[in-house]
Design a protein around this motif. Structure first.
Motif, PDB file in Angstrom:
ATOM      1  N   HIS A 193     -71.652  30.607-119.513  1.00  0.00           N
ATOM      2  CA  HIS A 193     -71.148  29.891-118.342  1.00  0.00           C
ATOM      3  C   HIS A 193     -71.397  30.742-117.111  1.00  0.00           C
ATOM      4  CE1 HIS A 193     -67.808  28.966-115.441  1.00  0.00           C
ATOM      5  NE2 HIS A 193     -68.266  27.755-115.638  1.00  0.00           N
ATOM      6  N   VAL A 194     -72.038  30.148-116.102  1.00  0.00           N
ATOM      7  CA  VAL A 194     -72.332  30.843-114.849  1.00  0.00           C
ATOM      8  C   VAL A 194     -71.595  30.127-113.729  1.00  0.00           C
ATOM      9  CG1 VAL A 194     -74.102  31.606-113.238  1.00  0.00           C
ATOM     10  CG2 VAL A 194     -74.593  31.539-115.690  1.00  0.00           C
ATOM     11  N   LEU A 195     -70.781  30.873-112.993  1.00  0.00           N
ATOM     12  CA  LEU A 195     -70.003  30.317-111.888  1.00  0.00           C
ATOM     13  C   LEU A 195     -70.480  30.942-110.588  1.00  0.00           C
ATOM     14  CD1 LEU A 195     -67.695  28.593-110.807  1.00  0.00           C
ATOM     15  CD2 LEU A 195     -66.141  30.498-111.269  1.00  0.00           C
ATOM     16  N   GLY A 196     -71.254  30.190-109.803  1.00  0.00           N
ATOM     17  CA  GLY A 196     -71.680  30.645-108.486  1.00  0.00           C
ATOM     18  C   GLY A 196     -72.788  31.679-108.539  1.00  0.00           C
ATOM     19  N   ASP A 197     -73.565  31.743-107.462  1.00  0.00           N
ATOM     20  CA  ASP A 197     -74.660  32.703-107.399  1.00  0.00           C
ATOM     21  C   ASP A 197     -74.164  34.139-107.326  1.00  0.00           C
ATOM     22  OD1 ASP A 197     -76.528  30.668-107.444  1.00  0.00           O
ATOM     23  OD2 ASP A 197     -76.498  30.421-105.270  1.00  0.00           O
ATOM     24  N   GLU A 198     -72.969  34.326-106.764  1.00  0.00           N
ATOM     25  CA  GLU A 198     -72.388  35.671-106.650  1.00  0.00           C
ATOM     26  C   GLU A 198     -71.070  35.760-107.418  1.00  0.00           C
ATOM     27  OE1 GLU A 198     -73.708  38.331-105.283  1.00  0.00           O
ATOM     28  OE2 GLU A 198     -75.519  37.256-104.670  1.00  0.00           O
ATOM     29  N   GLY A 199     -70.875  34.866-108.355  1.00  0.00           N
ATOM     30  CA  GLY A 199     -69.611  34.815-109.069  1.00  0.00           C
ATOM     31  C   GLY A 199     -69.635  35.601-110.367  1.00  0.00           C
ATOM     32  N   THR A 200     -69.415  34.924-111.486  1.00  0.00           N
ATOM     33  CA  THR A 200     -69.314  35.599-112.776  1.00  0.00           C
ATOM     34  C   THR A 200     -70.155  34.883-113.822  1.00  0.00           C
ATOM     35  OG1 THR A 200     -67.355  34.288-113.371  1.00  0.00           O
ATOM     36  CG2 THR A 200     -66.977  36.423-112.311  1.00  0.00           C
TER      37      THR A 200
END
Length: 257
Positions: free
Chosen positions: A89-96
């Motif tokens: 799971h990828v949340l946001g370009d600069e997230g987690t």
């Protein structure tokens, strides 16, 4: 803590129905459809074959617009009587970035379940947000302990590791009257690396405060558990499939992915 018990027969039937619902889903023009034809809200298949390794899903709002980058990718999947899945799971370009691996031993009569996961941050300070955790429940031992029989070890263990500290929780259920369990919880906290002596001093100084905070969290968890379990298991089992479908087709209060 004292919590409402989950009948073993109900749990095992719920597992079978849940996996039957999942297997019955399909994707058409990017929409994920439930076995009864209703769409799964907030989710769209954008790459690959539905439920196959390589499939990528994205979150969208009720109007069909894409939200901030939020993607779920199936890395690995094993079907059959001992299902397992690995998700990213990828949340946001600069997230987690969160990687989760789940496995169940047996569907008709589950014996054990295991969940592993890791979270790493993106960007400059991402390493400070790197966390790894795993949890395992021996379901056969859990039911035996919940029935009052002796079991060796602890049926449930969860561990959370950070580069600076780690925590471990153990849980053992016991019968506590009709329809209730008394679950004994144990928590271990300790520092890692150069923070180990610092953590030891902090635990000594703030032991009572940490115990109160842990107890408060456990009480809140028990309250939520009881509200959900009592409402769920009291329903007619013949409507279990219908209730799962209704819950899946309801718009989520927060993004599903």
């Amino acid at each position: 803590m004292i919590v409402a018990s989950v009948p073993r027969t109900w749990f095992e039937e719920a597992v079978v129905v849940f996996f039957d619902v999942v297997r019955g889903t399909r994707a058409e023009a990017g929409q994920v459809l439930l076995p009864d034809g209703r769409a799964l809200p907030g989710v769209r298949l954008v790459e690959g074959e539905h439920l196959a390794p390589g499939a990528v899903y994205e979150a969208e709002d009720e109007d069909g617009r894409r939200q901030d980058p939020e993607r779920l990718r199936i890395v690995e999947r094993r079907a059959g009587s001992d299902p397992a899945v690995r998700l990213e799971h990828v949340l946001g370009d600069e997230g987690t970035v969160t990687v989760v691996e789940g496995a169940l031993q047996g569907i008709e009569r589950p014996v054990a379940a295991q969940l592993r996961g890791s979270v790493r941050g993106l960007g400059r300070w991402g390493s400070l947000r790197r966390v790894h955790g795993e949890a395992r429940v021996g379901l056969r031992a859990w039911w035996e302990a919940a029935a009052g029989r002796h079991v060796s070890g602890t049926p449930f263990e969860a561990r959370l590791e950070h580069r600076l500290a780690e925590a471990t929780v153990w849980a053992v259920p016991r019968p506590h009257g009709a329809g209730r369990w008394k679950v004994r919880l144990e928590l271990s906290l300790r520092g890692r690396s150069f923070l180990r002596p610092v953590a030891a001093v902090a635990l000594l100084l703030f032991r009572n405060r940490l115990r109160e905070a842990f107890t408060d969290r456990v009480d809140r968890l028990a309250q939520v558990w009881n509200e959900i379990v009592l409402d769920t298991v009291s329903q007619d089992k013949s409507r279990l499939r219908e209730r799962i479908l209704d819950a899946a087709a309801s718009p989520p209060e927060e993004p599903l992915l």
